[in-house]
Scaffold this motif. Structure first.
Motif, short mmCIF file in Angstrom:
data_model
loop_
_atom_site.label_atom_id
_atom_site.label_comp_id
_atom_site.label_asym_id
_atom_site.label_seq_id
_atom_site.Cartn_x
_atom_site.Cartn_y
_atom_site.Cartn_z
N GLY A 120 2.36 6.94 -7.62
CA GLY A 120 1.54 7.25 -7.24
C GLY A 120 0.55 6.63 -7.89
O GLY A 120 -0.39 7.32 -8.99
N TYR A 121 0.46 4.84 -8.00
CA TYR A 121 -0.69 4.37 -8.14
C TYR A 121 -1.25 4.11 -7.22
O TYR A 121 -1.66 4.75 -5.98
N THR A 122 -2.93 3.74 -7.51
CA THR A 122 -3.60 3.09 -6.68
C THR A 122 -3.86 2.45 -5.55
O THR A 122 -2.87 0.95 -6.62
N PRO A 123 -3.18 2.51 -4.50
CA PRO A 123 -2.94 1.67 -3.31
C PRO A 123 -3.59 0.64 -2.94
O PRO A 123 -4.72 0.19 -3.97
N LYS A 124 -3.04 -0.72 -3.16
CA LYS A 124 -3.55 -2.41 -3.67
C LYS A 124 -2.06 -2.90 -2.56
O LYS A 124 -1.51 -2.32 -2.17
N GLU A 125 -3.60 -3.75 -1.64
CA GLU A 125 -2.93 -4.88 -0.18
C GLU A 125 -2.03 -5.45 -1.14
O GLU A 125 -0.57 -6.42 -0.35
N CYS B 51 1.20 -6.41 -4.52
CA CYS B 51 1.97 -5.57 -5.42
C CYS B 51 2.93 -6.94 -5.83
O CYS B 51 3.70 -7.57 -5.07
N GLY C 242 2.64 2.21 -3.19
CA GLY C 242 1.75 2.49 -4.77
C GLY C 242 0.95 3.82 -4.48
O GLY C 242 1.19 4.63 -5.09
N GLN C 243 1.52 3.56 -3.05
CA GLN C 243 1.41 6.17 -2.75
C GLN C 243 2.21 6.51 -2.93
O GLN C 243 1.76 7.28 -4.09
N ILE D 57 0.38 -1.59 -0.27
CA ILE D 57 -0.05 -0.41 -0.02
C ILE D 57 0.67 1.59 0.23
O ILE D 57 0.91 2.53 -1.21
#
Length: 288
Positions: free
Chosen positions: A176-181, A183, A172-173, A169
């Motif tokens: 600049g991506y959509t944060p996902k649990e 990766c 992703g932040q 998460i």
């Protein structure tokens, strides 16, 4: 059918053997170079790792650490980015100012690159070594970044290791991506055996398989936490890291040559994150 005479056949056989030998250099199990590692005192530690291990440096160059350099706040300030501060100290400022934003390597050193000096026994199977390194990387991510390994995927030479956890998460932040649990927290392209060596860049003696990992990426700057077997090149990247370096066993080695023998030109992880906002976000974001 026209038959070849022995006189005609021998040159053809030699040429065939030559072409076969050239083709074999792409085999990941065949050493790409024959010589072991030899340290060059006229190069920085980082350049020794790159040029001495890979046999090329592709545009990278060393900056000479100025002797009796001015280390006043003014001389250490880099107004455009504000990344140079008193943390450098000891005369490093002037050397870094001479290389910021300009010391960019060419492919394959235009991105992250891993070199591993893996201790082996006589007759070790190199695929077994590849597998052991991958297991080490997974274990380190799980231990250092509180992640859970999910799966490995492979496509077009790229090995991607997927994990689940808070560090994904955070990554992703930061990116600049959509944060996902989940990766791809670690990835690299097909490793290759470069050579065998009886010494490492740090001077450790033994028997080592020297292995290269092109485009070696670890989320959360996990590469900074890898142990003494791993030498990871971090390049100059636009809007990110402003100077190239090699990390090894929690030390950072810029491409700065010492002015005299034994002079220290390394940084700690803490010094690096103090002077480089990108590395501070990237490392701390995945290290909570």
């Amino acid at each position: 059918m026209k038959h070849l005479s022995l006189k005609s056949f021998l040159p053809l056989l030699a040429a065939t053997a030559l072409f076969t030998g050239c083709a074999s250099t792409s085999d990941p199990y065949t050493p790409q170079h024959s010589k072991g590692f030899v340290y060059d005192d006229d190069m920085s530690f980082a350049m020794n790792v790159i040029d001495g291990s890979l046999g090329f440096h592709n545009g990278l160059r060393d900056a000479r650490r100025p002797k009796d350099a001015d280390t006043s706040p003014t001389s250490l300030d880099y107004a455009a980015d504000g990344i140079i501060g008193a943390a450098f100290g000891g005369g490093l400022g002037g050397a870094f100012l001479s290389m910021l934003g300009t010391n960019q390597g060419n492919e394959p050193l235009h991105t992250y690159y891993g070199i591993v000096y893996y201790p082996i026994n006589e007759g070790a199977n190199i695929q077994t070594v590849f597998d052991a390194i991958e297991k080490e990387l997974i274990a380190t991510a799980e231990q250092k970044r509180d992640l859970k390994f999910i799966e490995k995927t492979f496509k077009d030479g790229n090995h991607s290791l997927s994990f689940k956890g808070q560090a994904c998460i955070a990554q992703g932040q930061i990116m600049g991506y959509t944060p996902k649990e989940t990766c791809n927290f670690i990835s690299y392209y097909n490793p290759k055996l470069l050579r065998y060596s009886d010494v490492t860049p740090n001077g450790d003696k033994g028997r080592f398989a020297v292995i290269s990992y092109p485009e070696f990426f670890t989320g959360g700057a996990l590469s900074l936490d890898l142990d003494e077997k791993y030498y990871v090149f971090t390049p100059v990247l636009r809007k990110r890291t402003k100077f190239p370096f090699v990390s090894n066993a929690q030390k950072i080695y810029p491409f700065v040559k010492p002015s005299e023998s034994g002079e220290n030109t390394s940084l700690s992880i803490e010094q690096l994150i103090d002077i480089d906002p990108w590395m501070s976000r990237f490392y701390n974001g995945g290290n909570k």
